[in-house]
Design a protein around this motif. Structure first.
Motif, PDB file in Angstrom:
ATOM      1  N   ASN B  30      50.405  34.101  39.578  1.00 54.58           N
ATOM      2  CA  ASN B  30      50.047  32.807  39.787  1.00 54.58           C
ATOM      3  C   ASN B  30      48.565  32.601  39.692  1.00 54.58           C
ATOM      4  O   ASN B  30      47.982  31.582  39.267  1.00 54.58           O
ATOM      5  CB  ASN B  30      50.715  32.184  41.258  1.00 54.58           C
ATOM      6  CG  ASN B  30      52.253  32.082  40.984  1.00 54.58           C
ATOM      7  OD1 ASN B  30      52.807  31.541  40.077  1.00 54.58           O
ATOM      8  ND2 ASN B  30      53.004  32.379  42.051  1.00 54.58           N
ATOM      9  N   ASN B  31      47.837  33.606  40.179  1.00 56.09           N
ATOM     10  CA  ASN B  31      46.456  33.701  40.163  1.00 56.09           C
ATOM     11  C   ASN B  31      45.836  34.953  40.164  1.00 56.09           C
ATOM     12  O   ASN B  31      46.419  36.092  40.748  1.00 56.09           O
ATOM     13  CB  ASN B  31      45.936  32.622  41.300  1.00 56.09           C
ATOM     14  CG  ASN B  31      46.112  33.275  42.587  1.00 56.09           C
ATOM     15  OD1 ASN B  31      45.625  34.137  43.090  1.00 56.09           O
ATOM     16  ND2 ASN B  31      46.811  32.755  43.115  1.00 56.09           N
ATOM     17  N   GLN B  33      42.253  36.925  41.908  1.00 51.37           N
ATOM     18  CA  GLN B  33      41.353  36.623  42.814  1.00 51.37           C
ATOM     19  C   GLN B  33      40.264  37.702  42.766  1.00 51.37           C
ATOM     20  O   GLN B  33      40.466  39.134  42.679  1.00 51.37           O
ATOM     21  CB  GLN B  33      41.697  36.420  44.295  1.00 51.37           C
ATOM     22  CG  GLN B  33      42.564  35.178  44.323  1.00 51.37           C
ATOM     23  CD  GLN B  33      43.171  35.188  45.786  1.00 51.37           C
ATOM     24  OE1 GLN B  33      42.343  35.212  46.718  1.00 51.37           O
ATOM     25  NE2 GLN B  33      44.237  34.689  45.830  1.00 51.37           N
ATOM     26  N   LEU B  48      38.783  32.260  42.372  1.00 49.49           N
ATOM     27  CA  LEU B  48      40.081  32.357  42.276  1.00 49.49           C
ATOM     28  C   LEU B  48      40.249  31.675  40.834  1.00 49.49           C
ATOM     29  O   LEU B  48      40.147  30.728  40.505  1.00 49.49           O
ATOM     30  CB  LEU B  48      40.998  31.576  43.308  1.00 49.49           C
ATOM     31  CG  LEU B  48      42.203  31.419  43.359  1.00 49.49           C
ATOM     32  CD1 LEU B  48      43.070  31.281  44.638  1.00 49.49           C
ATOM     33  CD2 LEU B  48      43.096  30.492  42.384  1.00 49.49           C
ATOM     34  N   ARG B  50      43.373  30.593  38.153  1.00 46.71           N
ATOM     35  CA  ARG B  50      44.748  30.289  38.066  1.00 46.71           C
ATOM     36  C   ARG B  50      45.656  30.908  36.657  1.00 46.71           C
ATOM     37  O   ARG B  50      44.541  31.028  35.845  1.00 46.71           O
ATOM     38  CB  ARG B  50      45.026  28.915  38.289  1.00 46.71           C
ATOM     39  CG  ARG B  50      44.689  28.399  39.725  1.00 46.71           C
ATOM     40  CD  ARG B  50      45.184  27.182  39.890  1.00 46.71           C
ATOM     41  NE  ARG B  50      44.819  26.649  41.083  1.00 46.71           N
ATOM     42  CZ  ARG B  50      45.329  25.611  41.965  1.00 46.71           C
ATOM     43  NH1 ARG B  50      46.486  25.054  41.688  1.00 46.71           N
ATOM     44  NH2 ARG B  50      44.723  25.283  43.189  1.00 46.71           N
ATOM     45  N   ALA B  96      56.236  37.195  45.457  1.00 40.81           N
ATOM     46  CA  ALA B  96      55.613  38.008  46.555  1.00 40.81           C
ATOM     47  C   ALA B  96      54.998  36.963  47.505  1.00 40.81           C
ATOM     48  O   ALA B  96      54.416  37.430  48.309  1.00 40.81           O
ATOM     49  CB  ALA B  96      54.645  38.884  46.367  1.00 40.81           C
ATOM     50  N   GLY B  97      54.998  35.746  47.392  1.00 40.56           N
ATOM     51  CA  GLY B  97      54.570  34.613  48.272  1.00 40.56           C
ATOM     52  C   GLY B  97      53.096  34.937  48.559  1.00 40.56           C
ATOM     53  O   GLY B  97      52.167  35.136  47.459  1.00 40.56           O
ATOM     54  N   ASN B  98      52.542  35.068  49.746  1.00 43.18           N
ATOM     55  CA  ASN B  98      51.170  35.117  50.122  1.00 43.18           C
ATOM     56  C   ASN B  98      50.549  36.443  49.835  1.00 43.18           C
ATOM     57  O   ASN B  98      49.319  36.617  50.078  1.00 43.18           O
ATOM     58  CB  ASN B  98      51.048  34.497  51.327  1.00 43.18           C
ATOM     59  CG  ASN B  98      50.183  33.223  51.341  1.00 43.18           C
ATOM     60  OD1 ASN B  98      50.957  32.300  50.712  1.00 43.18           O
ATOM     61  ND2 ASN B  98      49.292  33.136  52.399  1.00 43.18           N
ATOM     62  N   LYS B  99      51.540  37.634  49.695  1.00 45.62           N
ATOM     63  CA  LYS B  99      51.141  38.927  49.686  1.00 45.62           C
ATOM     64  C   LYS B  99      49.899  39.100  48.658  1.00 45.62           C
ATOM     65  O   LYS B  99      50.251  39.230  47.452  1.00 45.62           O
ATOM     66  CB  LYS B  99      52.106  39.607  49.535  1.00 45.62           C
ATOM     67  CG  LYS B  99      51.744  41.356  49.803  1.00 45.62           C
ATOM     68  CD  LYS B  99      52.968  42.217  49.985  1.00 45.62           C
ATOM     69  CE  LYS B  99      53.350  42.628  48.493  1.00 45.62           C
ATOM     70  NZ  LYS B  99      54.767  43.599  48.727  1.00 45.62           N
ATOM     71  N   LEU B 100      48.720  39.473  48.856  1.00 43.50           N
ATOM     72  CA  LEU B 100      47.569  39.688  47.982  1.00 43.50           C
ATOM     73  C   LEU B 100      47.632  41.418  47.751  1.00 43.50           C
ATOM     74  O   LEU B 100      47.473  42.046  48.681  1.00 43.50           O
ATOM     75  CB  LEU B 100      46.391  39.465  48.179  1.00 43.50           C
ATOM     76  CG  LEU B 100      45.749  38.041  47.790  1.00 43.50           C
ATOM     77  CD1 LEU B 100      44.202  37.952  48.330  1.00 43.50           C
ATOM     78  CD2 LEU B 100      45.793  37.914  46.338  1.00 43.50           C
ATOM     79  N   THR B 101      47.924  41.818  46.480  1.00 46.99           N
ATOM     80  CA  THR B 101      47.662  43.399  46.211  1.00 46.99           C
ATOM     81  C   THR B 101      46.322  43.687  45.691  1.00 46.99           C
ATOM     82  O   THR B 101      46.025  42.907  44.789  1.00 46.99           O
ATOM     83  CB  THR B 101      48.992  43.616  45.490  1.00 46.99           C
ATOM     84  OG1 THR B 101      50.209  43.191  46.036  1.00 46.99           O
ATOM     85  CG2 THR B 101      48.749  45.251  45.129  1.00 46.99           C
ATOM     86  N   PHE B 102      45.539  44.467  46.276  1.00 46.10           N
ATOM     87  CA  PHE B 102      44.251  44.979  45.650  1.00 46.10           C
ATOM     88  C   PHE B 102      44.151  46.167  44.736  1.00 46.10           C
ATOM     89  O   PHE B 102      45.014  46.939  44.861  1.00 46.10           O
ATOM     90  CB  PHE B 102      43.219  45.094  46.870  1.00 46.10           C
ATOM     91  CG  PHE B 102      43.103  43.976  47.797  1.00 46.10           C
ATOM     92  CD1 PHE B 102      43.881  43.297  48.513  1.00 46.10           C
ATOM     93  CD2 PHE B 102      41.793  42.857  47.557  1.00 46.10           C
ATOM     94  CE1 PHE B 102      43.613  42.087  49.517  1.00 46.10           C
ATOM     95  CE2 PHE B 102      41.464  42.063  48.205  1.00 46.10           C
ATOM     96  CZ  PHE B 102      42.293  41.593  48.947  1.00 46.10           C
TER      97      PHE B 102
END
Lengths: 113, 112
Positions: B30-31, B33, B48, B50, B96-102
């Motif tokens: 979805n975006n 960052q 960020l 989108r 994955a909802g709010n889960k940010l993967t780096f």
């Protein structure tokens, strides 16, 4: 005024001990996270809470137990510390939703000897 | 494996030069960052973008996103010694909802 504050900043402890790290945010965010950063700088999510409810629980040893007494606080308790737990642990917070950035704390460097 | 991977892993430039780093990711997003991490500090959110945006600017930062190639780039123009840091891209995979993967980060050294 610190937005996301973690304590302690440094933690040196012996194998087998139990320790806690505390995190507090004053941003009015409803979601908080714990991340682990290893020596190669890889960041991996451990847990996330939204309004005190656990919403993300990655494959983490059950020696790690998060607790969120309210939406502004998220603590991490670690039992029976092992050498491999040595890392930098970061707390972060955000608003819940897919298009919000995170605000990170300054980290807790945990060294297990 | 990491959702996002930065390239190069390390970059050394002179003050005043531009720094470009790339990020590739695997799943629909979805975006995307970008974050900066100074040595011994926490990560700072930079920008960020989108999934329906192609380019975004913030001060000396320019971010592009190509969803067809699943890649993004971060350009820092007119770099300064204070830009010395590690830069990470992060994505919340769809579903994955709010889960940010780096990703693993790009270490940038700006020499005075």
């Amino acid at each position: 005024d610190t937005a996301v504050s973690q304590t302690p900043k440094y933690l040196v402890t012996q194998m087998g001990n139990d320790k806690s790290i505390k995190c507090e945010q004053n941003l009015g965010h409803d979601t908080m996270y714990w991340y682990k950063q290893d020596s190669k700088k890889f960041l991996k999510i451990m847990f996330s809470y939204n309004n005190k409810e656990l919403i993300i629980n990655e494959t983490v040893p059950n020696r790690f137990s998060p607790k969120s007494p309210d939406k502004a606080h998220l603590n991490l308790h670690i039992n029976s510390l092992e050498l491999g737990d040595s890392a930098v642990y970061f707390c972060a917070s955000s608003l819940f939703g897919e298009n919000y950035g995170y605000t990170f704390g300054s980290g807790t460097r945990l060294t297990v000897v | 494996s990491q959702q996002g991977e930065e390239d190069p892993q390390a970059l050394s430039i002179q003050e005043g030069e531009n720094a470009t780093m790339n990020c590739s990711y695997k799943t629909s997003i979805n975006n995307l960052q970008w974050y900066r991490q100074n040595s011994g500090r926490g990560l700072v959110h930079l920008i960020l973008i989108r999934s329906n945006e192609r380019e975004k600017h913030s001060g000396r930062l320019r971010v592009t996103l190509d969803t067809s190639k699943k890649s993004s780039s971060l350009l820092i123009t007119a770099s300064r010694a204070a830009d010395t840091a590690s830069y990470f891209c992060a994505t919340p995979p769809k579903a994955a909802g709010n889960k940010l993967t780096f990703g693993g980060g790009t270490r940038v050294l700006v020499k005075p």
